[in-house]
Design a protein around this motif. Sequence first.
Motif, short mmCIF file in Angstrom:
data_model
loop_
_atom_site.label_atom_id
_atom_site.label_comp_id
_atom_site.label_asym_id
_atom_site.label_seq_id
_atom_site.Cartn_x
_atom_site.Cartn_y
_atom_site.Cartn_z
N ASN A 168 -11.90 -10.90 42.50
CA ASN A 168 -12.83 -11.81 41.85
C ASN A 168 -13.61 -12.61 42.89
OD1 ASN A 168 -14.17 -13.51 40.10
ND2 ASN A 168 -12.38 -14.02 38.88
N THR A 169 -12.91 -13.41 43.67
CA THR A 169 -13.55 -14.16 44.75
C THR A 169 -13.34 -13.47 46.11
OG1 THR A 169 -11.58 -15.55 44.95
CG2 THR A 169 -13.37 -16.34 43.55
N ASP A 170 -12.18 -12.81 46.30
CA ASP A 170 -11.93 -11.97 47.48
C ASP A 170 -10.73 -11.07 47.19
OD1 ASP A 170 -9.70 -13.52 47.79
OD2 ASP A 170 -10.37 -14.55 49.58
N TYR A 171 -10.34 -10.27 48.18
CA TYR A 171 -9.28 -9.26 47.94
C TYR A 171 -7.93 -9.89 47.66
CZ TYR A 171 -7.58 -10.03 52.72
OH TYR A 171 -7.06 -10.59 53.87
N ARG A 172 -7.71 -11.13 48.07
CA ARG A 172 -6.40 -11.78 47.85
C ARG A 172 -6.12 -12.06 46.38
NH1 ARG A 172 -8.72 -14.12 52.28
NH2 ARG A 172 -7.61 -13.83 54.28
N ASP A 173 -7.14 -11.97 45.53
CA ASP A 173 -6.92 -12.19 44.09
C ASP A 173 -5.97 -11.15 43.51
OD1 ASP A 173 -8.64 -14.38 44.03
OD2 ASP A 173 -10.40 -13.13 43.63
N TRP A 174 -5.92 -9.96 44.13
CA TRP A 174 -5.02 -8.92 43.64
C TRP A 174 -3.56 -9.26 43.92
CZ3 TRP A 174 -6.68 -5.56 40.28
CH2 TRP A 174 -8.02 -5.16 40.28
N PHE A 175 -3.32 -10.17 44.86
CA PHE A 175 -1.94 -10.54 45.17
C PHE A 175 -1.32 -11.38 44.06
CE2 PHE A 175 -2.99 -10.66 50.03
CZ PHE A 175 -3.37 -9.33 49.96
N GLN A 176 -2.17 -11.99 43.19
CA GLN A 176 -1.68 -12.94 42.18
C GLN A 176 -1.40 -12.29 40.83
OE1 GLN A 176 -1.16 -15.91 43.48
NE2 GLN A 176 -2.14 -15.22 45.39
N ILE A 177 -1.70 -11.00 40.70
CA ILE A 177 -1.50 -10.33 39.41
C ILE A 177 -0.74 -9.02 39.61
CG2 ILE A 177 -3.63 -11.28 38.41
CD1 ILE A 177 -4.92 -8.54 38.88
N GLN A 178 -0.14 -8.56 38.53
CA GLN A 178 0.51 -7.23 38.56
C GLN A 178 -0.53 -6.21 38.11
OE1 GLN A 178 4.16 -6.78 36.31
NE2 GLN A 178 3.91 -4.56 36.20
N TRP A 179 -1.01 -5.42 39.04
CA TRP A 179 -2.06 -4.45 38.70
C TRP A 179 -1.53 -3.02 38.62
CZ3 TRP A 179 -3.01 -0.79 42.50
CH2 TRP A 179 -2.62 -1.11 43.80
N ILE A 180 -0.22 -2.85 38.84
CA ILE A 180 0.41 -1.53 38.66
C ILE A 180 1.20 -1.57 37.35
CG2 ILE A 180 2.12 0.08 39.56
CD1 ILE A 180 1.37 -0.76 42.35
N SER A 181 0.99 -0.57 36.51
CA SER A 181 1.65 -0.53 35.21
C SER A 181 3.17 -0.39 35.38
CB SER A 181 1.11 0.64 34.39
OG SER A 181 1.80 0.74 33.16
N VAL A 200 8.78 -15.73 38.29
CA VAL A 200 9.14 -16.50 37.09
C VAL A 200 8.71 -15.78 35.82
CG1 VAL A 200 8.79 -18.69 35.87
CG2 VAL A 200 8.98 -18.66 38.37
N GLU A 201 7.53 -15.15 35.86
CA GLU A 201 7.00 -14.47 34.68
C GLU A 201 7.44 -13.02 34.60
OE1 GLU A 201 2.80 -14.95 34.78
OE2 GLU A 201 2.86 -17.14 34.60
N GLY A 202 8.27 -12.59 35.52
CA GLY A 202 8.76 -11.22 35.49
C GLY A 202 7.72 -10.19 35.86
N LYS A 203 6.78 -10.55 36.72
CA LYS A 203 5.72 -9.63 37.14
C LYS A 203 6.06 -9.02 38.49
CE LYS A 203 2.02 -12.08 34.69
NZ LYS A 203 0.72 -12.78 34.83
N TYR A 204 5.55 -7.83 38.67
CA TYR A 204 5.74 -7.12 39.94
C TYR A 204 4.53 -7.41 40.82
CZ TYR A 204 6.74 -3.33 43.22
OH TYR A 204 6.99 -2.60 44.36
N LEU A 205 4.64 -8.44 41.67
CA LEU A 205 3.55 -8.85 42.54
C LEU A 205 3.78 -8.33 43.95
CD1 LEU A 205 3.10 -12.58 41.43
CD2 LEU A 205 2.03 -10.52 40.49
N MET A 206 2.68 -7.94 44.59
CA MET A 206 2.78 -7.47 45.98
C MET A 206 1.46 -7.71 46.69
SD MET A 206 2.79 -3.40 45.16
CE MET A 206 1.55 -2.64 44.12
N ASP A 207 1.49 -7.72 48.02
CA ASP A 207 0.28 -7.97 48.81
C ASP A 207 -0.46 -6.67 49.08
OD1 ASP A 207 2.36 -7.04 50.32
OD2 ASP A 207 1.88 -8.24 52.10
N SER A 208 -0.99 -6.09 48.02
CA SER A 208 -1.73 -4.83 48.12
C SER A 208 -2.90 -4.85 47.15
CB SER A 208 -0.81 -3.64 47.81
OG SER A 208 -0.28 -3.76 46.50
N VAL A 209 -3.80 -3.91 47.34
CA VAL A 209 -5.02 -3.85 46.53
C VAL A 209 -5.24 -2.42 46.06
CG1 VAL A 209 -6.11 -5.80 47.74
CG2 VAL A 209 -6.47 -3.46 48.57
N PRO A 210 -6.02 -2.19 45.00
CA PRO A 210 -6.34 -0.83 44.57
C PRO A 210 -7.16 -0.07 45.61
CG PRO A 210 -6.81 -2.44 42.84
CD PRO A 210 -6.54 -3.21 44.08
N PHE A 211 -7.22 1.23 45.47
CA PHE A 211 -7.92 2.07 46.44
C PHE A 211 -9.41 1.77 46.48
CE2 PHE A 211 -8.88 4.18 42.53
CZ PHE A 211 -10.09 4.83 42.74
#
Length: 361
Positions: A168-181, A200-211
């Motif tokens: 959204n604002t930069d690539y680090r925004d992907w670190f805050q959401i679970q983008w892998i199903s 806390v919310e039971g999400k699978y978060l990681m420091d990676s981004v989509p291809f």
Amino acid sequence: MAVGKITFTKTEREKLAEVLWLLNWISVVTGAILFGLGLFLKIEIQKWQEVMSEQGILYVPHMLITTGLAACGINYLGSKICLDCADTNKFLRWKLVMMPYIVCTFFFTGCVLVGALMCYSIRSQLEEALYLGLRNTMRFYKDTDTPGRCYLKKTLDLLQIQFQCCGNTDYRDWFQIQWISSRYLDMTDTAVVDRVRSNVEGKYLMDSVPFSCCSTLSSRPCIQHNLSNPGAHVHYDEQSQQLNLWRRGCQQALLDHYTGIMQSIGLTVLLIWLFELLVLTGVRYLQTAMENVIRLGDPESESEGWILENSLAETACHNFSIIKNLGKCYQADDDPNINVPTAAAGQEVPSHQVRVNVTSS
């Protein structure tokens, strides 16, 4: 005192009518251009409407489309009026139509100006719509098997590839959401389970981004995982690897894209407004000059034309007094029918005897 008073000869009136006829036909073309610009802007907005939180910004292209269609109709009628106004006899057919036509054209010209200003004032609303829309789209990126959301992954990937942006604002925004199903997660792996439980919310978060965040300008294979761990990669420096990932956020990329389009359209519409204002001024001069010829009764004589018959202040006061008196009606004490007796059905109203003094001669 009249504002902008000019004296016209018969030849000058005829030339003015011919020039206005031509300008009105040019205005029909500019109306078609307005319509085309509005249609183009609407299509451009709809291309990425999935990543916008609201469709309220569509009022700008709708305004341009409506104004363009109105311009074609009004200026087509204006061309016929101006062509007939070269002849005094033909002008009489349009005399009662001229003033309403000028008033409608005046308000239409104002709408063109409003459309131009909208193109410059929509940036803040567009910025907020893109921020909220992209945030929701990224949140639903993983829902490829959910009806109504399955297309969002493809849309966002195309957006990041085409506009060379990430997040959204930069690539680090992907670190805050679970983008892998979750269906692609191996829940038998202890590391995966620990990562899910640690949130806390039971999400699978990681420091990676989509291809789709990978830069095509990079000279090395794309590093899209473990971005916060320099030791996980050979000769990797997070601060210096400017070409490995797209660093610009998609909100800014789309905002720059639409702002460029809006500014170009706004400038074009502003020029069209100035042209329409010129045509409106000419039609007003022609109307007043022809009406004064009819008052003089000599088609060959000179006549005066003006923009306003009185000064601006006098005209404003006169129109204000007219509007003020529109709703006025008789006051109760001034009604001549008050306290007049009325007769019921079958009842006679007694007549008053009037004493008349008769003097003998």
